[in-house]
Structures are given as structure tokens and as C-alpha cells.
Design an enzyme around this catalytic site. Structure first.
Site, PDB file in Angstrom:
ATOM      1  CE  LYS A 206       9.708 -12.762   7.482  1.00  0.00           C
ATOM      2  NZ  LYS A 206      10.870 -12.554   6.564  1.00  0.00           N
ATOM      3  CD  GLU A 212       1.455  -0.139   9.889  1.00  0.00           C
ATOM      4  OE1 GLU A 212       1.905   0.649   9.051  1.00  0.00           O
ATOM      5  OE2 GLU A 212       2.147  -1.036  10.435  1.00  0.00           O
ATOM      6  N   GLY A 266       8.456  -9.910   2.175  1.00  0.00           N
ATOM      7  CA  GLY A 266       7.017  -9.774   2.350  1.00  0.00           C
ATOM      8  C   GLY A 266       6.249  -9.756   1.047  1.00  0.00           C
ATOM      9  NE  ARG A 267       9.650  -5.788  -2.714  1.00  0.00           N
ATOM     10  CZ  ARG A 267      10.478  -5.514  -1.705  1.00  0.00           C
ATOM     11  NH1 ARG A 267      10.020  -5.469  -0.462  1.00  0.00           N
ATOM     12  NH2 ARG A 267      11.752  -5.301  -1.921  1.00  0.00           N
ATOM     13  CD  GLU A 352       7.776  -2.571  -0.017  1.00  0.00           C
ATOM     14  OE1 GLU A 352       6.884  -1.807   0.403  1.00  0.00           O
ATOM     15  OE2 GLU A 352       7.910  -3.740   0.372  1.00  0.00           O
ATOM     16  CG  HIS A 383     -16.630   4.557 -19.456  1.00  0.00           C
ATOM     17  ND1 HIS A 383     -17.485   5.147 -20.371  1.00  0.00           N
ATOM     18  CD2 HIS A 383     -16.533   3.255 -19.825  1.00  0.00           C
ATOM     19  CE1 HIS A 383     -17.899   4.233 -21.231  1.00  0.00           C
ATOM     20  NE2 HIS A 383     -17.337   3.075 -20.930  1.00  0.00           N
ATOM     21  CE  LYS A 511       7.023  -1.286   8.315  1.00  0.00           C
ATOM     22  NZ  LYS A 511       7.398  -2.719   8.253  1.00  0.00           N
TER      23      LYS A 511
END
Length: 548
Positions: A206, A212, A266-267, A352, A383, A511
Site C-alpha cells: 500500500k 520486506e 491488509g488481512r 492478528e 499421521h 517493524k
């Protein structure tokens, strides 16, 4: 509302005490109609929560809790564009991203957001048509064969998860890849499989400043420039961002930047231009079906009463398990390899959003919130960690997701997959007593003394609560509805817990610290003022004397 001091909360605590020692076997034996009364259909779906440790009285009290928290009022505030994200003074209008054209306005700050939303969707449609139709070509005139999305968090997990979920609908001539991790291995391994002249990068940030993402973008840019030259950047990079100045400085034509808005967290952004790589992967028509499924779930959540409301039921059951039965986690178990990334996606969405220490008034919470979410696709998990669920003596509510029809229909697979899914729910509910185990071993020919010796190891208590969500099939429409289901579940929980699910200050703090430490690690600033551990780790990482 401070939930822990309301009368209905007190009554739920008392009810939990009466149910705590009742086994699910007993609840089923006492009520032959339990499945019918504790399952809910919707558009060919079935939500079966009859294996939860609840009864009719419990569900009645949970319905009262829904009303006491004023869920209908909070839903109306969301739809009206109120700043329900009060710590950032923003609306939370991801519902607008899948609101159909012609179905009325959705207001924000006195304006209807829908014209801008549909203009951006149309821009996405045209771009997908250009790429799929081979009209968009790279700097050497060749069509695009590979798309690499570079983002992180909500700019990565949503489209990545959905692209895998909808592999049965993938475009036959386009491969879509995702890079998120700052670790160079993520990008380097991806680039090693690609050709610069036929690769298109989507940079999703954005602000166009996310550390990152921008480091990965810079490295991808250098890789491309080394092969094709500086002028090629404009034909091999597009952006999803609102910072057009930084987009242009990177070398991307602002006309090839796709926008989204500050009222999209964002999510919650898959439905926006953040979903561009997904639309490229499966085609824009299928992306629209995803939006339509999400909108259908929106309308269901907005209008259905609590006892028929799928997101509401999931929220109420989790609050029951967390706050009254004492569960601190939940296992999400999709019996679909295509939904293998769903647990990771929902970890971000749920933990979050609701992993908060204070209520909306800034007061310390008086009840537990946001159980740890974990899981894996079945049958793989059987398993691995199912042993712990069956015999580990922890309360682990389980959520099974299965589809009646397979998305990849190889003979002999789907019936076995469903048999395993339903069997695990039954085993978790029933358990197996020592007497039953002993009798079973003797019936198989084992001596009574040996059977008695082994029975403690082979019996397990059961009474593990579970819910099963059965979908007709995994397609774009049903996936859209499924993801919206969990978005609304999270919101409903947040209202009852009285917390803000739309900020994430813990993420922001990390951050900030990383930005402060970077120049110290690079040797450009002093470590003065750091705690002893952090200073020691930095010194050790930079010391040649400590290298093997």
C-alpha cells in the site's frame, strides 16, 4: 460491553459447570434429535455442531449473549461506514469490495465508495484480458508466462492461499508464484525457475515502503535489469499501491498501478486489487465468482438470526469453548489438499485481529480472547499431531472442513477422504473406554491378562468437541463464501469480547525496532542503549572470530 460482568456471562459460567463432566456420548444418548437441532444448512452447505459440548439451554444463553453484545447494531455500523476501527479512525469496509454494482451505495466519509471500487475492478479485468490474450508483452515482445507476486502478510497470504485452493480453475498458460519472506532463499529459488523476458512482477504494498516487500522488489528489479536493461522495468513490473510517487521512482508507469484504500485492512484485502495475481491465475470471471460468494455470505451474516447465522454460530461456539470450557487453542482441519494453506491464512486473520490485551476503552481484558489457531490438511495431519488430540489430555476443539465433491476427481479418492474426516470426528467424540478396548482385544484373540495390560495404552477419553463444515464443492463461489464466513466470525467475536479487530499495533512495533536495529547490524550506528541480549546477538553475528 464488558462481557465478563454481564448477567448472561454469569449464567453461562454456571451452565458450563453443569456440562463440564457430561460426556458427549451421554448427550447423544439423551437426545435422539441432536444432529437435527444442532446443525444448520445454507446454500447446500451444512454446519454440524452436534459434537460440541453444548445443549439447547447453552445455545439459548449464547443467543442471549449475541443480543446483549448488540451484534445487529455493530453490523449496521460496519455497513454504514462508521469508524469502527477507532484506534486508527477508519471504517472497515472490506464488504464494499464484493458489493455488486447496482445494489445500492456504501458510504464512507460522506461519499459512496462503490464507483471507485468498480472502476478498479474494471481496470483489473482489462489487465487480465491483456495478459491472458497475450496483448501485454515483455520488453522483448514475448508474452508473459509467469507472474510473481511480491508482498507480505495480507498482500501475500490471501491471494497465495486462494490460488492454491483454486488450482482446478488455473489458467492453462500462466504460472503464478508468490514471494514474501525477506530471507533471500524465497526469492532466489523462485527466480531460478524463471526467464526474465517472460516474467511479470506484481509489487503489492500500500505504501510502497514495506521493508520486506521493497527489498525483494529491488532484488527482482536488479535481476531483470541485468538481463534486459533498465528500460524493461516498465514492461515487467506493475504495482498494487496508493503511493504513486514511489511507484514512479521505481520505474513503474503509474498507469499500471492498481489502487486500494485505507478502509481496507491488509488481512481483509484479498477482494481488492491485492487479488490481482489470483485473478491472473484463475481468470477474472472466476475472481468475480469469488466476490459473489463472499457477498452472499455477507448478506447471510447481516440478516440471519443468531441460531441460523453460520459466522455467528462459529463465533459463539468458540467463545463457549474458550471462555467457559477453558480451551486455549483450536485445530483447523480441512480435508482438502487444495485448502492446505487455509490454516496459515486464518492464523493471520484471527490472531492478528483478535490477539489484543485491552478492550475498546483501553482497559485490561477480563476474559481470554483469540485462542491459538493451528492445523494441517487431512489426511496428512492424522499421521502427525492427531495422536495428541486423541490422547494428549488437552482440550482441543476441532473444526473439520470437507467437500462432498472433489475438485480433482480421481477414482477411489473422495469417498476414502470423507470416511477419514467423519471417522475422526466420531472418534474424538466417542473415545474408547478401557473396558471396550479390553473386550475388543479379547475378541481379536488376545489373552485376557495381556488385553488388560495393553488396554490403558489403547483407550482414550473422547469428549473432544468438534464442528464439521460440509461444502458442496471447492469452487470460486464457495471459497469466497468460506473466507467471508471467517471474516465475519472474527468480527462477531470481537464485538462480544469488546475489542478492536482491525488494528495491529504489535506488528507495527516489531517493524519499528527492526528499522532501529538495521543500521547497527550494518555497522553504521552504535549499539549504545540496547539491552545486553540484543547487543550481544548483534556483536556475535558481526564478529569474524565467531565464524566457523
Amino acid at each position: 460491553m464488558r462481557p465478563a460482568v454481564t448477567p448472561v456471562w454469569t449464567r453461562l459460567r454456571a451452565t458450563a459447570e453443569t456440562l463440564r463432566d457430561r460426556h458427549l456420548r451421554e448427550l447423544f444418548a439423551a437426545d435422539g434429535g441432536r444432529f437435527s437441532s444442532l446443525s444448520t444448512p445454507w446454500q447446500g452447505w451444512l454446519l454440524d455442531y452436534s459434537k460440541q459440548r453444548v445443549d439447547a439451554a447453552t445455545m439459548g444463553l449464547l443467543e442471549e449473549l449475541w443480543q446483549a453484545a448488540d451484534l445487529p447494531g455493530w453490523i449496521a455500523r460496519m455497513r454504514a461506514g462508521d469508524a469502527i476501527n477507532h484506534t486508527e479512525n477508519r471504517a472497515a469496509l472490506h464488504i464494499a469490495l464484493r458489493h455488486p454494482a447496482g445494489k445500492g451505495p456504501i458510504p464512507y466519509a460522506g461519499h459512496d465508495v462503490m464507483p471507485a471500487v468498480h472502476a478498479e475492478l474494471e481496470k483489473m479485468r482489462r489487465f487480465c484480458a491483456d495478459v491472458h490474450g497475450r496483448h501485454w508483452r515483455g520488453a522483448t515482445g514475448e508474452p508473459i508466462t509467469d507472474v510473481v507476486n511480491i508482498g507480505i502478510g495480507g498482500s501475500d497470504l490471501g491471494p497465495r492461499m486462494a490460488t492454491q485452493a483454486l488450482m482446478a480453475f488455473r489458467h492453462p498458460e500462466l504460472r503464478v508464484h508468490y514471494v514474501a519472506n525477506l530471507d533471500a532463499a524465497d526469492l532466489a529459488v523462485t527466480l531460478a525457475t524463471l526467464q526474465p523476458r517472460t516474467t511479470l512482477f506484481v509489487i503489492a504494498s500500500k505504501t510502497f515502503t514495506t521493508q520486506e516487500t521493497m527489498q525483494n522488489a529491488a532484488s527482482a528489479r536488479a535481476w531483470l535489469v541485468q538481463a534486459l536493461g533498465e528500460a524493461a522495468v516498465a514492461r515487467h513490473f506493475v504495482a498494487v499501491s496508493t503511493n504513486l510517487g514511489e511507484v514512479a521512482r521505481f520505474g513503474i508507469d503509474p498507469a499500471n498501478a492498481f489502487a486500494f484504500w485505507d478502509w481496507v485492512g491488509g488481512r481483509y484485502s484479498l477482494w481488492s486489487a491485492i487479488g490481482l495475481p489470483l485473478a491472473l491465475a484463475v481468470g477474472f470471471d472466476n475472481f468475480e465468482k469469488l466476490l459473489a460468494g463472499a457477498h452472499a455470505m455477507d448478506e447471510h451474516f447481516f440478516s440471519a438470526p443468531a441460531r441460523q447465522n453460520l459466522p455467528g454460530l462459529l463465533a459463539l461456539l468458540e467463545i463457549w469453548n474458550t471462555n467457559f470450557l477453558g480451551a486455549d487453542n483450536r485445530a483447523l482441519l480441512p480435508y482438502s489438499q487444495s485448502l492446505g494453506l487455509l490454516p496459515r491464512y486464518l492464523q493471520q486473520l484471527e490472531m492478528e485481529s483478535n490477539g489484543k490485551p485491552v478492550d475498546r476503552q483501553g482497559q485490561a481484558l477480563e476474559c481470554a480472547v483469540a485462542p491459538i489457531l493451528w492445523g494441517e490438511a487431512g489426511t496428512n495431519g492424522q499421521h502427525a499431531f492427531y495422536q495428541l488430540i486423541h490422547q494428549g489430555h488437552r482440550l482441543i476443539p476441532c473444526e473439520f472442513i470437507a467437500c462432498r465433491e472433489a475438485d480433482f476427481d480421481l477414482p477411489g479418492h473422495q469417498a476414502k477422504l470423507l470416511a477419514n474426516c467423519f471417522a475422526q470426528g466420531e472418534a474424538l467424540m466417542r473415545g474408547k473406554t478401557r473396558d471396550e478396548t479390553t473386550a475388543e482385544l479379547i475378541a481379536a484373540g488376545m489373552a485376557a491378562e495381556e488385553a488388560a495390560r495393553l488396554a490403558p495404552f489403547r483407550s482414550f477419553p473422547g469428549n473432544q468437541p468438534s464442528t464439521t463444515l460440509l461444502l458442496p464443492r471447492l469452487d470460486p463461489y464457495n471459497l469466497g463464501a468460506l473466507l467471508a464466513l471467517y471474516e465475519h466470525k472474527v468480527f462477531a467475536e470481537s464485538v462480544i469480547w469488546d475489542i478492536n479487530p482491525f488494528d495491529q499495533w504489535g506488528v507495527e512495533y516489531g517493524k519499528q525496532l527492526a528499522s532501529r536495529l538495521l543500521p547497527i547490524i550494518e555497522g553504521k550506528a552504535s549499539a549504545t542503549g540496547l539491552d545486553g541480549s540484543t547487543a550481544g546477538l548483534i556483536a556475535w553475528s558481526r564478529s569474524d572470530a565467531n565464524r566457523p
